[in-house]
Design an enzyme around this catalytic site. Structure first.
Site, mmCIF file in Angstrom:
data_model
loop_
_atom_site.group_PDB
_atom_site.id
_atom_site.type_symbol
_atom_site.label_atom_id
_atom_site.label_comp_id
_atom_site.label_asym_id
_atom_site.label_seq_id
_atom_site.Cartn_x
_atom_site.Cartn_y
_atom_site.Cartn_z
ATOM 1 N N GLY A 193 1.020 -0.852 -0.094
ATOM 2 C CA GLY A 193 -0.020 0.619 -0.487
ATOM 3 C C GLY A 193 0.699 0.936 -0.136
ATOM 4 O O GLY A 193 0.456 2.067 -1.187
ATOM 5 N N PHE A 194 1.728 0.935 0.897
ATOM 6 C CA PHE A 194 2.431 2.698 1.197
ATOM 7 C C PHE A 194 1.657 3.409 1.297
ATOM 8 O O PHE A 194 2.916 4.351 0.867
ATOM 9 C CB PHE A 194 3.490 2.582 -0.040
ATOM 10 C CG PHE A 194 4.565 0.919 -0.486
ATOM 11 C CD1 PHE A 194 4.865 0.229 0.835
ATOM 12 C CD2 PHE A 194 3.964 0.822 -1.075
ATOM 13 C CE1 PHE A 194 5.507 -0.812 0.537
ATOM 14 C CE2 PHE A 194 4.231 -0.638 -1.916
ATOM 15 C CZ PHE A 194 5.216 -1.194 -0.551
ATOM 16 N N GLY B 145 2.164 -6.801 5.164
ATOM 17 C CA GLY B 145 3.030 -7.047 5.102
ATOM 18 C C GLY B 145 4.264 -6.514 5.864
ATOM 19 O O GLY B 145 5.899 -6.813 6.253
ATOM 20 N N ARG C 239 10.851 -0.885 21.826
ATOM 21 C CA ARG C 239 10.823 -2.142 21.871
ATOM 22 C C ARG C 239 10.690 -2.644 20.428
ATOM 23 O O ARG C 239 9.942 -2.239 19.998
ATOM 24 C CB ARG C 239 9.760 -2.238 23.026
ATOM 25 C CG ARG C 239 10.118 -3.851 23.142
ATOM 26 C CD ARG C 239 8.912 -3.617 24.109
ATOM 27 N NE ARG C 239 8.603 -5.900 24.422
ATOM 28 C CZ ARG C 239 8.030 -6.024 24.969
ATOM 29 N NH1 ARG C 239 6.392 -5.623 24.888
ATOM 30 N NH2 ARG C 239 7.685 -7.944 24.878
ATOM 31 N N PRO D 171 11.990 -8.445 16.572
ATOM 32 C CA PRO D 171 12.953 -8.158 15.201
ATOM 33 C C PRO D 171 13.166 -8.799 13.719
ATOM 34 O O PRO D 171 13.701 -7.637 12.789
ATOM 35 C CB PRO D 171 14.531 -8.416 16.034
ATOM 36 C CG PRO D 171 13.557 -8.574 17.131
ATOM 37 C CD PRO D 171 11.978 -9.229 17.165
ATOM 38 N N GLN E 293 11.359 -4.173 7.376
ATOM 39 C CA GLN E 293 10.719 -3.450 7.210
ATOM 40 C C GLN E 293 11.639 -2.189 6.460
ATOM 41 O O GLN E 293 11.562 -1.045 5.849
ATOM 42 C CB GLN E 293 9.726 -2.861 8.219
ATOM 43 C CG GLN E 293 8.114 -3.346 7.913
ATOM 44 C CD GLN E 293 7.262 -2.684 8.912
ATOM 45 O OE1 GLN E 293 6.499 -1.218 8.063
ATOM 46 N NE2 GLN E 293 6.815 -2.535 9.684
ATOM 47 N N LYS F 17 7.529 2.066 19.162
ATOM 48 C CA LYS F 17 7.589 3.371 18.655
ATOM 49 C C LYS F 17 7.326 2.982 16.665
ATOM 50 O O LYS F 17 7.137 1.758 16.868
ATOM 51 C CB LYS F 17 8.787 4.035 18.907
ATOM 52 C CG LYS F 17 8.471 4.888 19.852
ATOM 53 C CD LYS F 17 9.828 5.982 20.170
ATOM 54 C CE LYS F 17 11.189 5.584 19.912
ATOM 55 N NZ LYS F 17 11.992 6.792 20.143
ATOM 56 N N VAL G 234 7.591 2.215 13.014
ATOM 57 C CA VAL G 234 8.887 1.155 12.473
ATOM 58 C C VAL G 234 8.644 1.830 11.062
ATOM 59 O O VAL G 234 10.073 1.330 10.260
ATOM 60 C CB VAL G 234 8.567 -0.574 12.511
ATOM 61 C CG1 VAL G 234 9.483 -1.162 11.341
ATOM 62 C CG2 VAL G 234 8.918 -0.366 13.881
ATOM 63 N N GLU H 2 7.554 3.648 8.781
ATOM 64 C CA GLU H 2 7.511 4.733 7.276
ATOM 65 C C GLU H 2 8.952 5.151 7.822
ATOM 66 O O GLU H 2 9.810 6.133 6.813
ATOM 67 C CB GLU H 2 6.230 6.242 8.573
ATOM 68 C CG GLU H 2 5.020 5.600 8.651
ATOM 69 C CD GLU H 2 4.314 6.344 7.594
ATOM 70 O OE1 GLU H 2 5.154 6.379 6.499
ATOM 71 O OE2 GLU H 2 3.306 6.019 6.987
#
Lengths: 157, 762, 327
Positions: B244-245, B472, B652, B656, B662, B725, B727, B729
């Protein structure tokens, strides 16, 4: 009047009969007529690789292939590469393990391309894998992980 | 839908929050079993295609459909002559004009490539052929092709984006060291691999929509408002979305057209937007221009930042791509002034694309900072550390957490920055000039209320149910991990149901706000379900745990037991059986207690309740520092990014493995932005001529070399319930300036307009 | 895509007969035909599928040269050991083109006949003016976005560049196109746009490429194809060069050199001026750079493609230095 022709296609080892217009591409035949939607349409112009499947064992773009052209040939799609007991093909398993996808839309094409890339002998180094997997765009940017997955699957092959 | 069992690797802790669990829905995606919007087998579906305008501005005076109507298979043709009877829907914030008709196939053309006619036929091939037989006549009016068009003018100042403190102009004038530069970015496009489109089906006044969506509830609202039907009558289904982005957060004009056609024909309709049409059916990132002036002392202490930016918008809506979004918060500066304008041109309204605002903004300020560093003869890393912002100078608030210093120092160490030679053109490898550059990035932590349902089933499986979206990022996986942790069960005992507007409401999968928002609700609901189960287990007379005298129970290793006790332990299905329960269901949300049904509806279907980064006592953001190495062929001007090290503070990490993916994805999109991506607008007619994936270049596998990502974050419980927090963008923000800075270091040429194509370097 | 009828040819003669009919088009790899049919640029009434014909594939390499059947796939030729040894530039031009999938589909004959990537040519509904598509209608590219357009061989009617790579290597080494009844050199096979840009080759209706032959030469054996582009892969050339070189016995004096350019001209562009300037000369950085500038003789830019005039000679020079062992 539009004309339809009768086709009998060999896909994933099974026979599929269908009546379609001659202009129907292999991609549309799979997705719209045969409910084999694992093969994806990303551009429909031969520019992205999402529709990659195998014809007689070679990776091709199904969006620029007429369904009529492949009568008499063996077509393999993403639905046809896992073992009959459902066990994943080593390339599929490596893609999961290495997180070689995010949204998953380019993934079937990447995997079909990767299976062929290894078979062709074009997975000898990371650099070679990158070049020979460049016909499959991934906008989520999973390229590093795709290379790792192909490398691992090639080493196992 | 039920998700296949995930493959399990590594140790059991991978299934807990923070573990490296492989993607929960992975098997479906690698087998072709994940079903995307246009892939549902729907009986009797008709196929719709769009015909788009070929002029940039004017009026449709006539549409000759006579030949098309006679073409084989054609069922319906919709033109501006047809009144679809739709009403305008709310904007993002839920504001809705009263009694305003909506014409998704308008008579007035505002840009080249605007959908004006739809053809519906038995097959897509027939619809496409018929569309070519349609003859549209226009009365053309003068147009503004782009921000570069001399007729575009200065545009208008966005008052809410005018920011300032101190006396920036005076401090700049007084500063002994000054630099200034003008930076520009072109139109950029999402190019998600799955093109837009939808399938729609009416059953009486019940509407089902299969459409790729970043926000099932918000998009369902648009359909209900267009057609004047109750919200509950719309069901939007989107369990998988092919990227989508930022492009798939709203129902668009073609969506309304398809839904209308299905209603009119009384049969389901599938509308596939072609790849070229994807370039104008919704907006990409606006082209931007910004001027930055920096003033500093001779030892490199920033004295003033003066920023003036502008971005393209459409002629019918003001959408600012905020060039001043990162400028005020990256560095300590006592005197600051920023202004942003929007310049209306004949384009589709631009939209959010990965790292909106922050991204072009960072290209400006992070390029300018390195220009200052070279002017001072100072290491760009040292300059950044010297001007480190101890708090948010814009809001005056303390940071919740800000580990940008660690990102810079640990990133530099991993990259080997200390081996750098300062002078431009001083590093070389054969024909190739080698250069290193830094770019910092940031993205605000935003949150929205969300809701989730947990169902403990008699067979011991636990379902987590939410309307949230996984495009995703890993929503399936981290929800499963959260529930697995609360119940002490393996991930494969969890089922996750997502992507359906009938399911509990959720924040949009956008603005990096989903994970933090939805996990709060899921954790709350799961904990409540567990508490209910504990209550039953300790009180129900049929429970083997009733007479243990315990006041709580532990959930671990798939067993439920009394703490520190050798007594009985039961598995989840055993306990459910003992209690004689088939199901325990709880539903929780993160709205304030006592919220009304209207507030619930508003929370899930609009942005009205979204919390910004400085609405509390802290200023909350994700941070990153990118270190790029480029190799530039001196003769050809070609730039290859040979290496990137990026260090992130995103608090956090819930998983990971997926977070790193991402981040890499953002960095790779940033490589495309830096070197390749540019919508080319023909100034004569406003057409984007490279409207396909062969001419609008995104990175291929061969364009991407080694990328190392490092996490320097610590849990930030001010930012979210579980300490994470955003991730998704932030990964792209700062990549383009890092590359541009590296190109300068390699070549001595400062390229201030993206992308850095070869002709700019020869 | 316009509705068409599908005919699977059972012999080359049947294919030629069918191709004589107006509105018919031969389908080989399909990568150009189906792409342009979707764009609305090509609208065949009958598609004649020749992919099942036998006897038109095959790759033979011997001391005299190579003969490549028209239906051999790009990928097959690229990976052919004999081609790689005797004609590295030919092999490289193919493996640097398109993607692995497209190379498995596209045939050698079809590759020669690929059409330009001019954006204006490819979007007829928006840009009706195109002399190549519709003679006399005008040219939309001139005055538009011309970054990828040709600087050599252009005319007042057309500035569309020839996009292929293989033909560039072929024209450098004097390859010949077999058309069944006649043969034509690759250089003569392609036409300049002149006043008839719609006519891109000498191929007549009913004719079909059956094979391509490339004569052996020392220069072909010591050859390379250098392709420069913005993206690392899966992109057409901004500028490319096929170069082959043979030294005299001294190992420094040029006995034979072949130079051709891609991505910058309206047809595969042999630059004999560069060759003449170097034959008999000792190869050095200076002689190569001076000679390479001759590659742009007659070049005319149209706005954004001006960089090609600067770039192409540098590509030529690098390729010559590479085969000359100096880079």
């Amino acid at each position: 009047m539009t004309r339809t022709i009768h086709l009998s296609l060999d896909i994933n080892g099974g026979r599929y009969d269908l009546d379609v217009e001659p202009r129907v591409t292999l991609l549309d035949a799979l997705r719209e007529h045969l409910a084999l939607t694992g093969t994806k349409k990303g551009c429909d112009q031969g520019q992205c690789g999402a529709c990659t499947c195998h014809v007689d064992g070679k990776r091709v773009l199904s969006c620029l292939t007429l369904a009529a052209q492949v009568e008499g040939r063996q077509v393999t799609t993403i639905e046809g590469i896992a073992a009959e007991n459902g066990e994943l093909h080593p390339v599929q398993a490596a893609f999961v393990e290495h997180d070689a996808f995010q949204c998953g839309y380019c993934t079937p094409g990447q995997i079909m391309s990767a299976v062929a890339c290894i078979r062709e002998g074009h997975a000898g180094s990371d650099e070679e894998i990158r070049e020979y997997m460049s016909g499959n765009l991934c906008r989520c940017g999973a390229y590093n992980n795709i290379v790792a997955a192909v490398r691992e699957a090639a080493e196992m092959a | 839908m039920t998700i296949m069992e995930p493959r399990k690797h590594g140790d059991a802790s991978d299934g807990m929050v923070g573990g490296r669990q492989t993607r929960f829905e992975g098997n479906l995606k690698v087998t072709g079993g994940a079903t995307y919007a246009l892939e549902y087998p729907i009986e009797g579906v008709a196929h719709a295609v769009l015909l788009q305008s070929t002029i940039p501005a004017g009026r449709v005076t006539s549409v000759d459909t006579s030949k098309a109507k006679a073409a084989p298979g054609v069922l319906l043709i919709l033109t501006p002559d047809d009144d679809l009877g739709l009403m305008t829907a709310s904007d993002w914030y839920g504001n809705r004009p009263e009694n305003q008709p909506y014409h998704p196939l308008p008579r007035e053309v505002s840009f080249n490539g605007q959908s004006i006619v739809a053809v519906i036929a038995e097959s897509r091939e027939q619809a496409l052929e018929a569309a070519k037989l349609i003859c549209v006549t226009y009365a053309q009016t003068p147009a503004v092709a782009s921000i570069d068009d001399p007729k575009a003018g200065e545009g208008k100042v966005m008052g809410n984006l005018t920011i300032g403190w101190g006396d920036a102009e005076a401090a700049l004038a007084a500063a002994p060291i000054r630099i200034e530069g003008e930076y520009s970015t072109p139109r950029e496009y999402h190019v998600a691999m799955e093109p837009h489109g939808l399938t729609v089906k009416w059953d009486g006044d019940q509407l089902t929509v299969w459409e790729p969506s970043q926000w099932s509830h918000g998009m369902a609202r648009s359909y209900s408002e267009w057609f004047g039907i109750p919200y509950e009558n719309v069901r939007l289904i989107s369990p998988f979305i092919g990227g989508g982005f930022g492009s798939k957060g709203a129902a668009l004009a073609y969506s309304a057209v398809a839904a209308f056609a299905a209603k009119k024909l009384g049969r389901p309709v599938k509308l596939a937007v072609t790849r070229p049409q994807n370039f104008t059916s919704y907006g990409g990132r606006a082209a931007t221009r910004q001027k930055i002036k920096l003033g500093a002392t001779e030892d490199g202490v920033l004295q003033a930042i003066v920023h003036r930016g502008a971005s393209e918008t459409s002629t019918y809506m003001d959408y600012p791509e905020q060039t001043g979004a990162a400028t005020p918060i990256l560095y300590k500066v006592e005197n600051f002034s920023s202004q942003h304008r929007v310049v209306p041109v004949n384009t589709v309204t631009p939209g959010a694309l990965r790292g909106p605002g922050k991204n072009p903004s960072a290209f400006g300020i992070e390029s300018a900072m390195e220009e200052l560093a070279y002017k001072l003869g100072m290491d760009p890393l040292e300059l950044r550390l010297k001007n480190y912002a101890d708090h948010d100078y814009q809001s005056g608030k303390p940071w919740s957490t800000r580990r940008l210093r660690e990102a810079l120092t640990e990133g530099a160490a991993a990259f080997g920055w200390s081996k750098r030679s300062h002078e431009p053109r001083s590093m070389r490898d054969g024909n190739q000039l080698v250069g290193w550059g830094i770019g910092c990035g940031t993205f605000p932590v935003i949150q929205a209320p969300s809701e989730a349902m947990i169902r403990i089933l008699g067979n011991g499986r636990v379902e987590v149910v939410s309307g949230a979206i996984d495009m995703g990022q890993g929503t399936y996986t981290i929800l499963a991990q959260t529930v697995a942790e609360v119940f002490g069960i393996p991930v494969d005992q969890v089922e996750v149901h997502l992507g359906d507007s009938r399911l509990p409401g959720s924040a949009i999968a956008g603005g990096s706000m989903l994970a933090g928002s939805i996990l709060g609700a899921v954790h709350k609901a799961a904990t409540a379900a567990r508490d209910e189960l504990i209550g039953l287990a300790l009180s129900d007379e049929k429970s083997p745990l009733r007479d243990t005298g315990a006041n709580t129970l532990t959930f671990s290793g798939g067993r439920i037991a009394v703490p520190r006790d050798q007594g009985p332990s039961l598995s989840l299905p055993e306990l459910m059986a003992a209690l004689g329960r088939d199901e325990i269901e709880t539903r929780r949300n993160t709205l304030p207690d006592g919220a009304t049904p209207q507030e619930h509806h508003q929370a899930w279907t609009t942005m009205a309740k979204v919390q910004g980064p400085t609405m509390g006592e802290f200023s909350m953001h994700s941070w990153c520092a990118h270190f790029a190495e480029v190799r530039v062929d001196e003769d050809f001007g070609t730039v290859r990014v040979s290496r990137i090290v990026s260090a992130f503070d995103c608090g956090r990490l819930y998983n990971p493995r997926l977070v790193e993916s991402q981040w890499r994805g953002g960095i790779i999109m940033g490589i495309g932005q830096a070197l390749l991506e540019e919508g080319l607008v023909d100034q004569r007619n406003g057409r984007t001529v490279n409207n396909n994936m062969g001419d609008y270049l995104v990175p291929t596998n061969a364009d991407v070399s080694d990328i190392q990502v490092i996490s320097v974050g610590i849990p930030d419980y001010g930012a979210s319930a579980l300490g994470g927090k955003g991730v998704g963008e932030v990964g792209i923000v700062g990549v383009a300036p890092a590359i541009a800075n590296a190109v300068f270091h390699a070549t001595g040429k400062r390229v201030r307009d993206l992308p850095i194509t070869l002709e700019k370097l020869i | 895509m316009r509705d068409f009828s599908y005919l699977r040819a059972s012999s080359a003669d049947e294919a030629r007969q069918a191709a004589l009919q107006a509105g018919s088009a031969l389908l080989a790899g399909g990568t150009t035909l189906l792409d342009l049919a979707k764009c609305g640029v090509m609208e065949p009434e009958t598609v004649v599928d020749i992919t099942h014909l036998s006897g038109l594939g095959g790759i033979e390499v011997d001391a005299n040269g190579a003969r490549i059947g028209a239906l051999a796939k790009m990928g097959e030729v690229a990976d052919n050991v004999g081609i790689r040894a005797a004609f590295p530039a030919v092999s490289e031009s193919l493996s640097l083109a398109a993607s692995a999938q497209l190379r498995n589909m596209a045939t050698i004959g079809g590759n020669l006949l690929q059409r330009t990537r001019c954006s204006y040519f490819r979007e007829p509904a928006v840009f009706p003016a195109c002399h190549k598509r519709n003679p006399g209608s005008g040219c939309s590219a001139m005055g538009g976005i011309t970054r990828n357009h040709a600087v050599l061989g252009t005319s007042d009617t057309c500035i569309a560049s020839y996009p292929g790579d293989l033909a560039v290597a072929l024209v450098a080494f004097d390859a010949v196109v077999e058309l069944g009844g006649r043969t034509v050199s690759v250089d003569d096979f392609f036409l300049l746009p002149g006043n008839t840009p719609e006519r891109e080759t000498v191929l007549e209706r009913g004719e079909m490429i059956t094979a391509i032959t490339v004569p052996s030469s020392a220069a072909a054996t010591n050859s390379t194809y250098l392709k420069v582009r913005d993206r690392q892969s899966y992109e057409f050339a901004a500028a490319s060069a096929a170069v082959g070189l043979e030294f005299e016995a001294d190992g420094r004096t040029v006995r034979d050199i072949r130079v051709a350019l891609g991505g910058v001209a309206t047809k595969p562009w042999r630059v004999r001026g560069v060759e003449q300037a170097l034959i008999g000369k000792m190869l050095s950085l200076e002689t190569v750079e001076t000679a390479s500038r001759l590659a742009m003789e007659g070049a005319v830019s149209h706005g954004a493609n001006r960089y090609k005039i600067e770039l192409a000679p540098r590509v030529v020079a690098r390729a010559i230095l590479k085969v000359g062992g100096l880079a």
